[in-house]
Enzyme design. Structure first.
Site, PDB file in Angstrom:
ATOM      1  N   ALA A   1      66.640  64.175  44.812  1.00  0.00           N
ATOM      2  CA  ALA A   1      66.315  64.249  44.077  1.00  0.00           C
ATOM      3  C   ALA A   1      67.181  65.052  42.594  1.00  0.00           C
ATOM      4  O   ALA A   1      68.459  65.313  42.906  1.00  0.00           O
ATOM      5  CB  ALA A   1      65.085  65.725  44.251  1.00  0.00           C
ATOM      6  N   ASP A   2      66.698  64.781  41.100  1.00  0.00           N
ATOM      7  CA  ASP A   2      67.902  65.385  40.138  1.00  0.00           C
ATOM      8  C   ASP A   2      67.459  66.976  40.420  1.00  0.00           C
ATOM      9  O   ASP A   2      65.757  67.191  41.028  1.00  0.00           O
ATOM     10  CB  ASP A   2      67.726  64.826  39.171  1.00  0.00           C
ATOM     11  CG  ASP A   2      66.822  64.263  38.478  1.00  0.00           C
ATOM     12  OD1 ASP A   2      65.611  64.898  38.419  1.00  0.00           O
ATOM     13  OD2 ASP A   2      66.895  63.635  37.270  1.00  0.00           O
ATOM     14  N   SER A   3      67.861  67.852  39.314  1.00  0.00           N
ATOM     15  CA  SER A   3      67.278  69.074  39.185  1.00  0.00           C
ATOM     16  C   SER A   3      66.019  69.347  38.527  1.00  0.00           C
ATOM     17  O   SER A   3      65.424  70.014  38.617  1.00  0.00           O
ATOM     18  CB  SER A   3      68.439  69.992  37.933  1.00  0.00           C
ATOM     19  OG  SER A   3      69.011  68.610  37.159  1.00  0.00           O
ATOM     20  N   LEU A   4      65.744  68.089  37.432  1.00  0.00           N
ATOM     21  CA  LEU A   4      64.059  68.237  36.801  1.00  0.00           C
ATOM     22  C   LEU A   4      63.457  67.782  38.227  1.00  0.00           C
ATOM     23  O   LEU A   4      62.235  68.402  37.639  1.00  0.00           O
ATOM     24  CB  LEU A   4      64.518  67.100  35.587  1.00  0.00           C
ATOM     25  CG  LEU A   4      63.303  67.189  34.816  1.00  0.00           C
ATOM     26  CD1 LEU A   4      63.231  68.124  34.022  1.00  0.00           C
ATOM     27  CD2 LEU A   4      63.336  65.468  33.427  1.00  0.00           C
ATOM     28  N   ASP A   5      63.570  66.546  39.172  1.00  0.00           N
ATOM     29  CA  ASP A   5      62.388  66.625  40.190  1.00  0.00           C
ATOM     30  C   ASP A   5      62.152  68.501  40.925  1.00  0.00           C
ATOM     31  O   ASP A   5      60.876  68.272  40.889  1.00  0.00           O
ATOM     32  CB  ASP A   5      63.647  65.516  40.892  1.00  0.00           C
ATOM     33  CG  ASP A   5      63.330  64.247  40.913  1.00  0.00           C
ATOM     34  OD1 ASP A   5      62.305  63.479  39.019  1.00  0.00           O
ATOM     35  OD2 ASP A   5      64.045  63.262  40.883  1.00  0.00           O
TER      36      ASP A   5
END
Lengths: 78, 246
Positions: free
Chosen positions: A35-39
């Site tokens: 995941a990225d931080s927006l996920d």
């Protein structure tokens, strides 16, 4: 496995497009599940919708693994 | 090209010259438009002018924090979603820098910059879920060039450019674009009030030799809000008759 755990894992699988067996309670959204931080923000939004709870920002920051999410929701969802 | 059919748009400051022009243009392109402003009568008049169909009035004074927080939910409820947010509302409290009161600074930053931040934060949540969105921030040429007597306004408008770029970078992967339009001198009740000498002084700085029309800024907003502009993000589009070529 609790009903809450099942629903959390289902959301994670759907949202991150990862294989279900990777979504263990110890799996870290960013380090293990890609995941990225927006996920992670979107996952929290999805949990809020699914469980009809509000997850405040300071609590959201502590939810880093699948298990963290399950624990929080077991404690806070009706 | 540039159809907005079925798109749901919120335009703040819709009773002003630019906001009204943007609301009219979006409506003409087929969008459902929520128009926001402080003057109920003017909003109702604009709604009547547009025939009442596909137009929703959502009153809000963006100097009021609670009103800012309530605006996006109100617009989403009225429209049944929100695809396009135009942060157009703005105020001026001009003064020489050395004479500028804290209140003059604070109120301009609150309405022109902080409200845009809060509204964008609220709107982008739903846009992320729907994997589509357009945020258009209305800046100003003075955000790039500065202007004597407008330290607060120029700072707020320059701030919008930074906000635009940062948010654009964060949400690009969710098919949301965030752009800015920087108008120059646009014909409005404010410029109508200028005397001939003032007017000539302004026009001397504009290679095009005339004031811009609200519709010309609205056309830029239609473009940035359209599907066709899907690969344009973090950009500031200058609509200024050549007075600053940036």
């Amino acid at each position: 496995m609790s009903d809450i755990a099942d629903r959390v894992k289902k959301i994670v699988v759907e949202h991150l497009g990862v294989e279900a067996e990777k979504v263990t309670e110890n799996a870290n959204f960013i380090d293990d599940l890609g995941a990225d931080s927006l996920d992670t923000v979107e996952l929290v939004m999805a949990f809020e919708e699914e469980f009809n709870v509000e997850i405040p920002d300071d609590a959201a920051e502590t939810i880093q693994t699948v298990g963290d999410a399950i624990k929080f929701l077991e404690k806070n969802s009706a | 090209m540039f159809a907005l059919t079925g798109r749901k748009a919120l335009v703040t400051g819709a009773t002003g010259g630019l906001g009204g022009a943007i609301a009219r243009a979006f409506h003409a392109q087929g969008a459902d438009v929520a128009i926001s402003g402080t003057r109920r009568e003017a909003l109702d008049a604009l709604r009547a002018e547009l025939g009442g169909e596909r137009v929703h009035v959502v009153e809000a004074n963006l100097a009021d924090t609670a009103a800012v927080e309530g605006l996006v939910p109100a617009a989403e409820a009225a429209l049944g979603g929100l695809d396009i947010l135009v942060n157009n509302a703005g105020i001026t409290r001009d003064n020489l820098f050395l004479r500028m009161k804290d209140e003059e600074w604070d109120s301009v930053i609150a309405v022109n910059l902080t409200a845009a931040f809060r509204l964008s934060r609220a709107a982008v949540k739903g846009m992320m879920r729907r994997r589509y969105g357009r945020v258009v921030n209305i800046g100003s040429v003075v955000g790039s060039t500065g202007n004597a007597g407008q330290g607060n306004y120029a700072a707020a408008k320059a701030g919008l450019v930074g906000l635009t770029k940062a948010l654009a970078a964060e949400v690009a992967s969710r098919k949301i674009t965030v752009n800015c339009i920087a108008p120059g001198f646009i014909a409005s009740p404010m410029t109508d009030a200028l005397n001939e000498k003032q007017r000539d002084g302004i026009l001397a700085t504009v290679p095009m030799g005339r004031l811009g029309e609200g519709a010309e800024v609205a056309a830029a907003a239609v473009y940035l809000a359209s599907d066709e502009a899907g690969y344009v993000t973090g950009h500031t589009l200058h609509v200024n008759g050549g007075m600053a070529m940036l």
